[in-house]
Every structure is written in structure tokens, then in C-alpha cells.
Design a protein around this motif. Structure first.
Motif, PDB file in Angstrom:
ATOM      1  N   ARG A 188       0.874  -0.909   0.060  1.00 40.38           N
ATOM      2  CA  ARG A 188      -0.134  -0.279   0.012  1.00 40.38           C
ATOM      3  C   ARG A 188       0.670   1.343  -0.178  1.00 40.38           C
ATOM      4  O   ARG A 188       1.750   1.056   0.473  1.00 40.38           O
ATOM      5  CB  ARG A 188      -0.624   0.391   1.186  1.00 40.38           C
ATOM      6  CG  ARG A 188      -0.543   0.286   2.638  1.00 40.38           C
ATOM      7  CD  ARG A 188      -1.570   0.785   3.591  1.00 40.38           C
ATOM      8  NE  ARG A 188      -1.171   0.150   4.839  1.00 40.38           N
ATOM      9  CZ  ARG A 188      -0.490   1.502   5.752  1.00 40.38           C
ATOM     10  NH1 ARG A 188      -0.583   1.903   5.498  1.00 40.38           N
ATOM     11  NH2 ARG A 188      -0.495   1.254   7.287  1.00 40.38           N
ATOM     12  N   VAL A 189       0.739   2.055   0.346  1.00 40.60           N
ATOM     13  CA  VAL A 189       1.287   3.407  -0.005  1.00 40.60           C
ATOM     14  C   VAL A 189       1.153   4.004   1.292  1.00 40.60           C
ATOM     15  O   VAL A 189       0.504   3.936   1.774  1.00 40.60           O
ATOM     16  CB  VAL A 189       0.300   4.664  -0.940  1.00 40.60           C
ATOM     17  CG1 VAL A 189       0.393   6.155  -0.969  1.00 40.60           C
ATOM     18  CG2 VAL A 189      -0.632   4.864  -2.759  1.00 40.60           C
ATOM     19  N   TRP A 190       2.500   4.308   1.754  1.00 41.79           N
ATOM     20  CA  TRP A 190       2.886   4.762   2.840  1.00 41.79           C
ATOM     21  C   TRP A 190       2.622   6.309   3.056  1.00 41.79           C
ATOM     22  O   TRP A 190       1.866   6.509   4.075  1.00 41.79           O
ATOM     23  CB  TRP A 190       4.405   4.243   3.214  1.00 41.79           C
ATOM     24  CG  TRP A 190       4.733   4.506   4.650  1.00 41.79           C
ATOM     25  CD1 TRP A 190       4.450   5.138   5.839  1.00 41.79           C
ATOM     26  CD2 TRP A 190       6.781   4.848   4.818  1.00 41.79           C
ATOM     27  NE1 TRP A 190       4.979   5.007   6.236  1.00 41.79           N
ATOM     28  CE2 TRP A 190       5.669   5.143   6.883  1.00 41.79           C
ATOM     29  CE3 TRP A 190       7.348   4.352   4.464  1.00 41.79           C
ATOM     30  CZ2 TRP A 190       6.822   5.331   7.294  1.00 41.79           C
ATOM     31  CZ3 TRP A 190       8.853   4.224   5.216  1.00 41.79           C
ATOM     32  CH2 TRP A 190       8.351   5.045   6.267  1.00 41.79           C
ATOM     33  N   THR A 191       2.576   7.036   2.357  1.00 39.67           N
ATOM     34  CA  THR A 191       3.256   8.436   2.079  1.00 39.67           C
ATOM     35  C   THR A 191       3.068   9.083   0.585  1.00 39.67           C
ATOM     36  O   THR A 191       3.758   8.175   0.309  1.00 39.67           O
ATOM     37  CB  THR A 191       4.110   8.574   3.357  1.00 39.67           C
ATOM     38  OG1 THR A 191       3.442   9.817   3.773  1.00 39.67           O
ATOM     39  CG2 THR A 191       5.488   8.476   3.094  1.00 39.67           C
ATOM     40  N   ARG A 192       2.814   9.965   0.907  1.00 36.02           N
ATOM     41  CA  ARG A 192       3.038  10.954  -0.842  1.00 36.02           C
ATOM     42  C   ARG A 192       3.774  11.904  -0.102  1.00 36.02           C
ATOM     43  O   ARG A 192       4.688  12.903  -0.979  1.00 36.02           O
ATOM     44  CB  ARG A 192       2.044  11.539  -0.851  1.00 36.02           C
ATOM     45  CG  ARG A 192       1.135  10.660  -1.406  1.00 36.02           C
ATOM     46  CD  ARG A 192      -0.303  11.048  -2.210  1.00 36.02           C
ATOM     47  NE  ARG A 192      -1.057   9.769  -2.723  1.00 36.02           N
ATOM     48  CZ  ARG A 192      -1.709   9.012  -2.457  1.00 36.02           C
ATOM     49  NH1 ARG A 192      -1.482   8.750  -1.121  1.00 36.02           N
ATOM     50  NH2 ARG A 192      -2.222   8.433  -3.356  1.00 36.02           N
ATOM     51  N   GLY A 193       5.550  12.002   0.512  1.00 36.62           N
ATOM     52  CA  GLY A 193       6.147  12.593   0.564  1.00 36.62           C
ATOM     53  C   GLY A 193       6.556  12.470   2.254  1.00 36.62           C
ATOM     54  O   GLY A 193       5.516  12.706   2.862  1.00 36.62           O
ATOM     55  N   PHE A 194       8.133  12.616   2.438  1.00 33.20           N
ATOM     56  CA  PHE A 194       7.913  13.128   3.780  1.00 33.20           C
ATOM     57  C   PHE A 194       8.147  14.345   4.230  1.00 33.20           C
ATOM     58  O   PHE A 194       9.109  14.914   3.045  1.00 33.20           O
ATOM     59  CB  PHE A 194       9.565  11.953   4.195  1.00 33.20           C
ATOM     60  CG  PHE A 194       8.929  10.459   4.149  1.00 33.20           C
ATOM     61  CD1 PHE A 194       8.872  10.049   5.183  1.00 33.20           C
ATOM     62  CD2 PHE A 194       9.775  10.144   2.205  1.00 33.20           C
ATOM     63  CE1 PHE A 194       8.054   8.694   4.529  1.00 33.20           C
ATOM     64  CE2 PHE A 194       9.656   8.641   2.393  1.00 33.20           C
ATOM     65  CZ  PHE A 194       9.337   8.157   3.593  1.00 33.20           C
ATOM     66  N   GLY A 195       8.251  14.930   5.323  1.00 35.62           N
ATOM     67  CA  GLY A 195       8.093  16.155   5.504  1.00 35.62           C
ATOM     68  C   GLY A 195       7.773  16.994   5.694  1.00 35.62           C
ATOM     69  O   GLY A 195       6.428  16.846   5.312  1.00 35.62           O
ATOM     70  N   GLU A 196       7.751  18.245   6.030  1.00 34.65           N
ATOM     71  CA  GLU A 196       6.420  19.140   6.189  1.00 34.65           C
ATOM     72  C   GLU A 196       6.159  19.838   5.114  1.00 34.65           C
ATOM     73  O   GLU A 196       4.854  20.093   4.658  1.00 34.65           O
ATOM     74  CB  GLU A 196       7.648  20.360   7.030  1.00 34.65           C
ATOM     75  CG  GLU A 196       7.327  20.590   8.077  1.00 34.65           C
ATOM     76  CD  GLU A 196       8.166  21.419   9.369  1.00 34.65           C
ATOM     77  OE1 GLU A 196       7.953  22.718   8.153  1.00 34.65           O
ATOM     78  OE2 GLU A 196       8.589  20.986  10.472  1.00 34.65           O
ATOM     79  N   ALA A 197       6.633  19.522   3.561  1.00 30.81           N
ATOM     80  CA  ALA A 197       6.459  20.265   2.413  1.00 30.81           C
ATOM     81  C   ALA A 197       6.880  18.789   1.180  1.00 30.81           C
ATOM     82  O   ALA A 197       6.947  18.511   0.677  1.00 30.81           O
ATOM     83  CB  ALA A 197       6.959  21.402   1.789  1.00 30.81           C
ATOM     84  N   PRO A 198       5.018  17.868   1.766  1.00 25.42           N
ATOM     85  CA  PRO A 198       5.733  16.093   1.229  1.00 25.42           C
ATOM     86  C   PRO A 198       5.032  17.027  -0.445  1.00 25.42           C
ATOM     87  O   PRO A 198       4.487  17.718  -1.338  1.00 25.42           O
ATOM     88  CB  PRO A 198       4.244  15.618   1.037  1.00 25.42           C
ATOM     89  CG  PRO A 198       3.735  16.311   2.276  1.00 25.42           C
ATOM     90  CD  PRO A 198       4.262  17.608   2.778  1.00 25.42           C
ATOM     91  N   ASP A 199       6.365  16.397  -1.226  1.00 25.79           N
ATOM     92  CA  ASP A 199       5.655  16.605  -2.465  1.00 25.79           C
ATOM     93  C   ASP A 199       5.207  15.779  -3.765  1.00 25.79           C
ATOM     94  O   ASP A 199       4.751  15.673  -4.929  1.00 25.79           O
ATOM     95  CB  ASP A 199       7.586  15.838  -3.596  1.00 25.79           C
ATOM     96  CG  ASP A 199       7.339  14.309  -2.517  1.00 25.79           C
ATOM     97  OD1 ASP A 199       6.375  13.527  -2.981  1.00 25.79           O
ATOM     98  OD2 ASP A 199       8.903  13.783  -3.842  1.00 25.79           O
ATOM     99  N   GLY A 200       4.046  15.157  -3.132  1.00 24.51           N
ATOM    100  CA  GLY A 200       3.092  14.254  -3.408  1.00 24.51           C
ATOM    101  C   GLY A 200       2.908  12.686  -4.463  1.00 24.51           C
ATOM    102  O   GLY A 200       2.154  12.240  -4.621  1.00 24.51           O
ATOM    103  N   TYR A 201       4.300  12.588  -4.513  1.00 23.45           N
ATOM    104  CA  TYR A 201       4.404  11.194  -5.135  1.00 23.45           C
ATOM    105  C   TYR A 201       4.664   9.809  -3.567  1.00 23.45           C
ATOM    106  O   TYR A 201       5.713  10.524  -2.832  1.00 23.45           O
ATOM    107  CB  TYR A 201       6.584  11.794  -5.792  1.00 23.45           C
ATOM    108  CG  TYR A 201       6.588  10.369  -6.943  1.00 23.45           C
ATOM    109  CD1 TYR A 201       6.559  10.336  -7.902  1.00 23.45           C
ATOM    110  CD2 TYR A 201       7.049   9.432  -6.222  1.00 23.45           C
ATOM    111  CE1 TYR A 201       6.682   9.749  -9.283  1.00 23.45           C
ATOM    112  CE2 TYR A 201       7.568   8.368  -7.600  1.00 23.45           C
ATOM    113  CZ  TYR A 201       7.072   8.830  -8.969  1.00 23.45           C
ATOM    114  OH  TYR A 201       7.020   7.737  -9.758  1.00 23.45           O
ATOM    115  N   GLU A 202       3.962   8.437  -5.035  1.00 20.84           N
ATOM    116  CA  GLU A 202       3.747   7.710  -3.573  1.00 20.84           C
ATOM    117  C   GLU A 202       5.214   6.699  -3.301  1.00 20.84           C
ATOM    118  O   GLU A 202       5.658   6.889  -4.158  1.00 20.84           O
ATOM    119  CB  GLU A 202       3.032   6.988  -4.211  1.00 20.84           C
ATOM    120  CG  GLU A 202       1.514   7.175  -4.615  1.00 20.84           C
ATOM    121  CD  GLU A 202       0.932   6.640  -6.044  1.00 20.84           C
ATOM    122  OE1 GLU A 202       1.784   5.791  -6.273  1.00 20.84           O
ATOM    123  OE2 GLU A 202      -0.405   7.104  -5.602  1.00 20.84           O
TER     124      GLU A 202
END
Ligand SMILES: Cc1cc2nc3c(=O)[nH]c(=O)nc-3n(C[C@H](O)[C@H](O)[C@H](O)COP(=O)(O)OP(=O)(O)OC[C@H]3O[C@@H](n4cnc5c(N)ncnc54)[C@H](O)[C@@H]3O)c2cc1C
Length: 315
Positions: free
Chosen positions: A82-96
């Protein structure tokens, strides 16, 4: 289902070997997979300390190519990714960023289950010459594969050997901590990627990630810090990692701990081809993440290429 007797032997049940087994099945070619460890996944690794569970090698993977994305999405429909996150940190880049479910070993296990390969766990191969295969796919890190081929009297020709021997690997020390109470200061997804930190590369709370039923922290030292501390005692490394992690999160009482020294965390530079072959009877193919694109997706692509090549050679 193929009824032919196995002709191809795959060494290793990491993502490269699993991808190769999957593709060979699609091509109707039977294969045997031999794996030293007690489960599939290789460096997409899982570890357990008591009830605490850790992803302690690769933490996530991306899906840039269509073939890999399609398979990862198929695995998702069956609950293995599954998708874990769409970017780490305060400004996620949206990439899966994807993960395995329940842990990172799941994708390789899923590919092997979908293949018709016979998988032999806890079965290290020490002599390739003992295998009755007409084709062998080697998927351990290149220095390990080259040693195995050489010790078996099946080493590559000198030009290829020289190129393979020139591949160097970065190191990563992974520190695993079981915590008494829940961790404070982590982002909601449970991951902190530290691209610019001199000492640390990644911190994961496996509880927030959904891997562990209790707080379990994976800390990856940076490649530089891992090299510097490689020969230090576990106690020195542990104290260093906890002190540095406390710059980012509130690490409370540690109730259990362990250290893994990953000698082959990733290639310094990748070879341009997707796999390499030599020999006849058996034909050998060497593959893995050091070919044409590092990391999990590069390893997958190399495994697919290796299967295509060996099937073509033997057709
Ligand atoms: C600490 C760490 C963090 C990482 N983080 C990421 C990340 O976040 N994202 C990402 O995309 N990639 C990451 N990577 C890289 C990623 O894990 C690898 O690129 C990928 O898993 C390599 O897969 P592979 O199948 O080529 O090799 P491996 O996973 O190493 O598989 C080879 C298998 O061969 C087996 N084997 C070895 N010798 C024998 C033998 N003689 N007989 C039988 N079996 C044998 C081994 O046990 C192993 O299971 C990370 C790697 C490490 C170590």
C-alpha cells in the motif's frame, strides 16, 4: 501451469530473484529458487524483538515504470502493498512511497506466490556446479555472486569480471530500538527522511507505520557515519544513534535493542546494462540492483531482464 522439470535455478529470494521467478512463470519456464534466509525479501527485510516488529532494510519503494507500478497495484488489491506516504517532511512532494503489508518482505513473497517456482528457504547454495540447471540467475549483491561463481569454477570472462569487481557498495548501519512508551515528535506517517543530515539517513517508528503492535524504532545511520563507525562496538554505535535521533524525536526509555551492519546497502555506481550473462551449460545471468537503476525498482527490473535473457538463451 508448466509441467516441465525445472531448468532454471535462481539464487536468492529478494526482489530481484522474486521478479525473475515471476517472469519465468509468465514465460512458462519452471524455476527453483534457493534462499539462505528463512523468508523471502532479502534486503527488504523484517526483524523482530519480542513483540516489536521492524522494517530494518529498505523502508519504502517508488514505482516509476509501468510494469512495476502495475504489479505493485495488483499486489495492493490483494493486501500485500500500500502507499505509505506521499512525501516525508513538512512539504510533501505528492509522489507515492509504497510499502509492503504487513512489512517490507511482502512484495517479494507475493511475487513468489504468484509464480510457479519452487522456493527452498534456509537453503544456501555453496557450489553452483552441484546444481542440475541449464540456466542460473545470480541475485545476491555482486561481490557475493562473483565469489560464488568463482568458488564454483564458473567465473565470468575477464572483461566482465573486471567490471563486476569494480562495483562498490555503500554501507548502512541499522539500529533497532524497542521503546517503553509511545514516541513523541514523529510525523503522522511515522517516517523521517534525513537527506542532509551528516549522521542519520532515516528514522521510522514501525508502530506508526503500521508494521509493529508496539513502539519500535528503526534508525539508519548515513553512509558516511556507517563507514566511520563500522568497526566500533555495538555500544558505541547505539549511544551515537540514540543521541543523534534525539535531535529529531523524543526517544524515551529503550527496553530492547539490536544492530545490523548492512555491508551492501546500495551500489555507489550502477552498471549500464540491466543484467549480464556468460557461459553455456549452465548459462549464467547476474542481476540485481547494481544494474541499470538502484533500489527496489531497479532490482525488480533487473530480475525481469535476467529472466527474459535466460529464457531466450535456452529457447
Ligand atoms: C539499510 C538499507 C536501506 C535501504 N533502503 C531502501 C529504500 O528505502 N528504498 C529502496 O528502494 N531501496 C532501499 N534499499 C535497497 C534495496 O533494499 C535493494 O536495492 C533491494 O532490496 C535489492 O534486492 P535484491 O533482490 O537485488 O538483493 P537482496 O535483497 O540482497 O537479495 C539477495 C538474496 O540472496 C540471498 N543469498 C545470498 N547468497 C545466497 C546463496 N549462496 N544461496 C542462496 N541465497 C543467497 C540473500 O539471503 C538475499 O535474500 C535499502 C537497502 C538497505 C540495506
Amino acid at each position: 501451469m508448466s509441467n516441465a522439470s525445472p531448468q532454471i535455478t535462481i539464487i536468492g529470494a529478494g526482489i530481484t530473484g522474486a521478479a525473475a521467478a515471476y517472469r519465468l512463470s509468465q514465460l512458462g519456464v519452471a524455476a527453483d529458487v534457493y534462499e539462505t534466509g528463512s523468508n523471502a525479501g532479502g534486503r527488504m527485510a523484517r526483524s523482530q524483538l519480542g513483540e516489536a516488529v521492524f522494517d530494518h532494510g529498505a523502508q519504502f519503494f517508488t514505482t516509476r515504470g509501468n510494469e512495476f507500478r502495475t504489479l505493485v497495484e495488483a499486489a495492493e488489491t490483494e493486501g500485500a502493498t500500500r502507499v505509505w506516504t506521499r512525501g516525508f517532511g513538512e512539504a510533501p512532494d505528492g509522489y507515492e512511497r509504497w510499502r509492503g503489508v504487513p512489512d517490507m518482505t511482502a512484495l517479494a513473497a507475493w511475487l513468489l506466490a504468484k509464480s510457479e517456482a519452487r522456493v527452498y528457504l534456509e537453503s544456501p547454495v555453496v557450489d553452483l556446479g552441484q546444481l542440475s540447471a541449464s540456466g542460473i540467475i545470480l541475485t545476491p549483491p555482486i561481490p557475493v555472486s562473483v565469489s560464488l561463481a568463482r568458488d564454483s569454477g564458473l567465473e565470468p570472462p575477464s572483461g566482465l569480471m573486471g567490471r563486476l569487481e569494480a562495483v562498490q557498495y555503500k554501507r548502512t548501519i541499522a539500529v533497532l530500538l524497542v521503546l517503553k512508551g509511545s514516541l513523541r515528535g514523529m510525523p503522522a506517517d511515522g517516517g523521517i527522511q534525513l537527506s542532509d543530515d551528516r549522521d542519520l539517513a532515516f528514522i521510522t517508528d514501525n508502530y506508526q507505520k503500521g508494521v509493529s503492535s508496539r513502539p519500535a524504532l528503526t534508525i539508519h545511520l548515513s553512509n558516511d557515519a556507517s563507514l566511520d563507525l563500522w568497526d566500533q562496538t555495538d555500544e558505541t554505535i547505539m549511544n551515537f544513534a540514540i543521541a543523534r535521533a534525539r535531535s529529531w524525536v523524543e526517544v524515551g526509555d529503550v527496553v530492547d535493542q539490536s544492530i545490523t551492519r548492512w555491508r551492501y546497502a546500495g551500489p555507489v555506481e550502477v552498471l549500464p546494462e540491466s543484467s549480464a550473462t556468460w557461459g553455456q551449460e549452465p548459462s549464467l545471468v547476474i542481476a540485481g540492483e547494481a544494474f541499470n537503476g538502484p533500489k527496489v525498482e531497479g532490482a525488480f527490473n533487473s530480475g525481469i531482464d535476467a529472466a527474459n535473457r535466460v529464457a531466450e538463451i535456452l529457447s
